[in-house]
Design a protein around this motif. Structure first.
Motif, PDB file in Angstrom:
ATOM      1  N   ARG A 292       0.837  -1.199   0.000  1.00  0.00           N
ATOM      2  CA  ARG A 292       0.000   0.000   0.000  1.00  0.00           C
ATOM      3  C   ARG A 292       0.878   1.258   0.000  1.00  0.00           C
ATOM      4  O   ARG A 292       0.608   2.222  -0.727  1.00  0.00           O
ATOM      5  N   ALA A 293       1.944   1.243   0.797  1.00  0.00           N
ATOM      6  CA  ALA A 293       2.851   2.391   0.829  1.00  0.00           C
ATOM      7  C   ALA A 293       3.550   2.569  -0.516  1.00  0.00           C
ATOM      8  O   ALA A 293       3.741   3.700  -0.988  1.00  0.00           O
ATOM      9  N   LEU A 296       1.044   4.145  -2.913  1.00  0.00           N
ATOM     10  CA  LEU A 296       0.891   5.576  -2.652  1.00  0.00           C
ATOM     11  C   LEU A 296       2.068   6.361  -3.230  1.00  0.00           C
ATOM     12  O   LEU A 296       1.890   7.478  -3.738  1.00  0.00           O
ATOM     13  N   ASP A 297       3.257   5.806  -3.155  1.00  0.00           N
ATOM     14  CA  ASP A 297       4.420   6.454  -3.772  1.00  0.00           C
ATOM     15  C   ASP A 297       4.244   6.588  -5.275  1.00  0.00           C
ATOM     16  O   ASP A 297       4.581   7.618  -5.875  1.00  0.00           O
ATOM     17  N   ILE A 299       1.399   6.679  -6.943  1.00  0.00           N
ATOM     18  CA  ILE A 299       0.363   7.682  -7.202  1.00  0.00           C
ATOM     19  C   ILE A 299       0.921   9.087  -7.019  1.00  0.00           C
ATOM     20  O   ILE A 299       0.651   9.997  -7.818  1.00  0.00           O
ATOM     21  N   HIS A 300       1.724   9.256  -5.976  1.00  0.00           N
ATOM     22  CA  HIS A 300       2.359  10.557  -5.730  1.00  0.00           C
ATOM     23  C   HIS A 300       3.232  10.966  -6.913  1.00  0.00           C
ATOM     24  O   HIS A 300       3.217  12.124  -7.356  1.00  0.00           O
TER      25      HIS A 300
END
Length: 348
Positions: A292-293, A296-297, A299-300
């Protein structure tokens, strides 16, 4: 490894559970001890007894080759052979009698026969495991120790095979995302791993690792060509001299990740292999925390890429508020806007 595939057992996926972590560490250590037995079987300890303390001191099993090759290469990288002795054959019998103790100590240390000592006096196998874990958790963001242990179980304690399995689970498909030994991140992770494993000469270990990578095909073929025979003293001296040379440009045939992929397909057992479907790799639920982390990276990064393509003046005028003087770390703001905002605040 060819003809002698090692099955280390399924990893325990009780994520964060102390019993599961202890189980996985035990399984990996058992696998590592097997690699040391293979390395000891081909090293000429009778003819070169000085190899024994070098193996115990610096022969960790991680690097850019397969584990057995890494053990031998790391041992030879720190090996300084004595000058040739013309009476070598005549003294051979006397030397055999004098090396029984260090040779036996090396075999006991590498095989893990002795009880687990405190951290500062860990066996070479235990130090190798610490280095493996440190490399993976240093190189990959958001990778906890228990996930690293799971991948090492699946990879049979083979560092680059574990790296490839993580790349597959995290969908690192582009050239920029994949592992490159020449990257600063790889060198930094290797340095951290060497320090964690208490290597006596970290700089020498790093240089030897890259020398191994630049001659990987030749060294691997020499070490693993026929493990039913002990390596000759001549071959040991040849390999030792080669590993002390300055690394040359990496040839395509010596690409460590090509060899790692071959070992992964041949030796390691994955969840996909267990189900019989090579195209269906199931990611266990416990990995969702770190994945998940990673997501998110990604997507960022997409948002940053999109913002970078917008007209800068429009972005500043419509979406950004001028920062206060206390926020001067926001380097994207023009100095004049900061000064103007400061004057407005001073009038209030």
């Amino acid at each position: 490894m060819d003809g002698r595939r090692r099955r280390s057992g399924r990893p325990d996926v009780s994520y964060g559970n102390s019993d599961g972590i202890a189980h996985n560490r035990s399984v990996i250590l058992g696998t590592i001890h097997g690699y040391y037995k293979e390395a000891l079987a081909v090293l000429p300890l009778d003819d070169l007894p000085e190899l024994a303390p070098r193996l115990v001191g610096a022969g960790v099993c991680f690097g850019f080759g397969d584990p057995t090759t890494n053990i031998i290469a790391n041992t030879l990288s720190s090996f300084l052979p004595d000058k040739p002795d013309p009476d070598h054959r005549a003294k051979k019998h006397k030397r055999k009698a004098s090396i029984k103790t260090p040779s036996a100590a090396a075999r006991s240390d590498a095989a893990g026969d002795a009880p687990s000592p405190p951290p500062e006096t860990r066996t070479i196998a235990e130090r190798s495991l610490e280095g493996l874990i440190t490399f993976l958790t240093s190189y990959f963001r958001y990778l906890p120790t228990w996930d690293a242990l799971r991948y090492l179980c699946l990879a049979n304690a083979d560092l680059l095979v574990a790296v490839r399995l993580i790349e597959l689970d995290r969908c690192y498909n582009t050239k920029d995302e994949r592992f490159h030994i020449s990257s600063y991140a790889a060198r930094a992770a290797l340095t951290c791993a060497a320090s964690s494993a208490r290597q006596p000469d970290v700089d020498g270990f790093i240089a030897g690792s890259f020398s191994l990578a630049s001659h990987l095909e030749f060294v691997t073929q020499t070490v693993l060509a026929d493990r039913s025979y002990v390596l000759s003293v001549e071959k040991i001296l040849l390999l030792s001299g080669m590993l002390k040379k300055k690394p040359r440009m990496l040839d395509k045939s010596d690409n460590p990740m090509i060899f790692a992929d071959e070992r992964r397909l041949r030796n390691c057992h994955t969840d996909a292999n267990a189900s019989g479907d090579a195209n269906c790799e199931k990611v266990p639920g416990g990995l969702t925390i770190s994945l998940r982390a990673v997501l998110l990276d990604k997507i960022h990064a997409k948002y940053l890429k999109a913002i970078s393509r917008l007209p800068m003046q429009d972005v500043r005028a419509r979406y950004h508020l001028p920062p206060c003087p206390c926020q001067r770390w926001l380097l994207l703001w023009p100095i004049q806007l900061c000064d103007q905002h400061h004057r407005q605040h001073s009038l209030v």
